[in-house]
Design an enzyme around this catalytic site. Structure first.
Site, mmCIF file in Angstrom:
data_model
loop_
_atom_site.group_PDB
_atom_site.id
_atom_site.type_symbol
_atom_site.label_atom_id
_atom_site.label_comp_id
_atom_site.label_asym_id
_atom_site.label_seq_id
_atom_site.Cartn_x
_atom_site.Cartn_y
_atom_site.Cartn_z
ATOM 1 N N ASP A 75 0.832 -1.200 0.000
ATOM 2 C CA ASP A 75 0.000 0.000 0.000
ATOM 3 C C ASP A 75 0.867 1.249 0.000
ATOM 4 O O ASP A 75 2.074 1.189 0.286
ATOM 5 C CB ASP A 75 -0.932 0.015 1.206
ATOM 6 C CG ASP A 75 -0.202 0.188 2.538
ATOM 7 O OD1 ASP A 75 0.812 -0.531 2.754
ATOM 8 O OD2 ASP A 75 -0.618 1.021 3.362
ATOM 9 N N GLU A 81 0.037 -1.095 5.681
ATOM 10 C CA GLU A 81 1.116 -0.724 6.605
ATOM 11 C C GLU A 81 1.120 0.766 6.889
ATOM 12 O O GLU A 81 1.414 1.203 8.003
ATOM 13 C CB GLU A 81 2.460 -1.168 6.026
ATOM 14 C CG GLU A 81 3.642 -1.042 6.992
ATOM 15 C CD GLU A 81 4.350 0.300 6.955
ATOM 16 O OE1 GLU A 81 5.265 0.524 7.771
ATOM 17 O OE2 GLU A 81 4.002 1.157 6.098
#
Length: 409
Positions: free
Chosen positions: A80, A175
């Protein structure tokens, strides 16, 4: 070099921005686009036991090619990108043989990546840089790490003469919003230890990180016609302003370094009736970290005593300093250090002024230091990565696997 450039650009042009306001995992459906692509690519290069679960956590295995009983090691990155800046329609620019001068990211908007401000650029003269076009982030955090792990596994598959034990790789969503390890199945991963490829400058090797918490302050006010407001109006915006004024002005990210902690206000919005402040709390020292949380509560209590109980404070711990979990198995840091030296890199061992999936994973039973991925200026339009740094990261991964086998009796 072109192979790693093509792979990286292929990843960063897929929007995978996460969203802290979402309660799903992954927090955005678009993260599945890269996740599913990675699964297919891992299979194509010859990885085994490739899996993706209902939350988009990816795991795969490179089997051992030695008869030795070698510890299983892992390499982990997140796919991400940060919600702090747009990751939509990323248009990477390739700067070959960088001359050490200003780089025009966007002529129309006058956006310049300059070594006069970002002096780290001068470390990479004569190298190939990948930058943004000045309108989005790049996504080297952490698609550089993903690129490096996949490329290293592909190299090992194509060079069976390099002996290694069982290797596990893992790629995680979310994350950037502090949830990357929340649903990571450590038992299923089955590694003795792992490394996150999520650092910045070439040579970084980190096994200390911040203790971290997030806080939200909610202030409820009372709106009354301003001509008749005396003794009646409660302006939530002004109380929010006063709360901010009580924070130590020197303990902010832009005024701290090393192991110094801070408060970082990253969102504020308000009207007379309702105002909210969102901030993060960071400190390497656990005692000081707890004091920071206590100090926030003290400010909230003081303002409630002064104005009435219009203010509420919610604090949530995010992760803790992995140092406590890594030091008892410090040979895993020494192994990474030796690998760097073996490929001509001077290790830079320092605390992380941030966190990685590894900080949470270390507390979940998987000791997990952090290794450089090569990028700079994460989470914004000035982000860039030297291709040579990514190549060196691939070499470090390969060398760790080789040394882990060679050093096992």
């Amino acid at each position: 070099m072109q192979h790693i450039i093509d792979r990286f650009i292929n990843y960063v042009t897929i929007d995978t921005q996460s969203d802290s306001s979402s309660n799903t995992t992954p927090s955005t459906s678009k993260q599945w686009n890269l996740a599913n692509k990675l699964v297919e690519e891992l299979k194509e290069i010859g990885m085994q036991d490739v899996t993706i679960d209902e939350n988009a956590y990816i795991m795969a295995t490179l089997p051992s090619n030695t008869e030795k009983q070698v510890p299983t090691i892992g390499f982990i990155s997140h796919f991400d990108t940060s919600p702090d800046f747009s990751g939509t329609n990323v248009k990477p620019q390739i700067i070959k043989n960088y001359d050490g001068k200003d780089i025009v990211l966007n002529e129309e908007k006058g956006i310049i990546l300059s070594p006069s401000y970002f002096d780290d650029l001068l470390l990479y003269k004569n190298q190939t840089l990948i930058t943004t076009d000045g309108t989005t982030l790049l996504g080297a955090d952490d698609k550089a790490g993903v690129t490096e792990i996949v490329t290293a596994m592909e190299y090992l598959i194509n060079h069976p003469e390099i002996k290694h034990g069982k290797i596990r790789v893992g790629f995680t969503p979310d994350e950037e919003i502090g949830r990357g390890a929340h649903k990571f199945d450590v038992a299923k991963f089955g590694a003795d230890w792992a490394y996150t490829m999520d650092g910045s400058q070439i040579g970084e090797l980190e096994y200390e990180n911040f203790n971290a918490a997030e806080a939200k302050i909610t202030i409820h006010g009372k709106s009354v016609h301003p001509g008749y407001a005396k003794g009646k109006m409660v302006n939530a915006i002004l109380i929010a302003h006063e709360f901010l004024n009580h924070l130590p002005q020197a303990e902010v990210p832009q005024k701290t370094a090393g192991r110094e902690g801070f408060f970082h206000v990253h969102h504020i919005q308000g009207e007379i009736e309702l105002a909210t402040i969102e901030l993060i709390i960071r400190d390497h020292d656990l005692t000081l970290f707890e004091k920071r949380k206590h100090d926030l509560q003290a400010i909230a209590n003081k303002l409630n005593d002064l104005y009435g109980n219009y203010l509420s404070l919610e604090i949530k711990d995010q992760y803790f300093n992995m140092k406590e979990k890594v030091e008892p198995v410090f040979h895993i840091v020494e192994l990474a250090k030796e690998a760097m030296l073996s490929v001509g890199i001077t290790p830079i061992i320092k605390p992380i002024r941030g966190g990685t999936d590894g900080s949470q994973l270390s507390y979940m039973g998987l000791p997990c230091p952090n290794i450089f991925a090569g990028g700079h200026n994460f989470h914004g339009k000035y982000e860039y990565v030297p291709v040579e740094s990514m190549q060196k990261a691939v070499e470090v991964i390969v060398k760790i696997c080789e040394l882990n086998c060679a050093q096992t009796n």
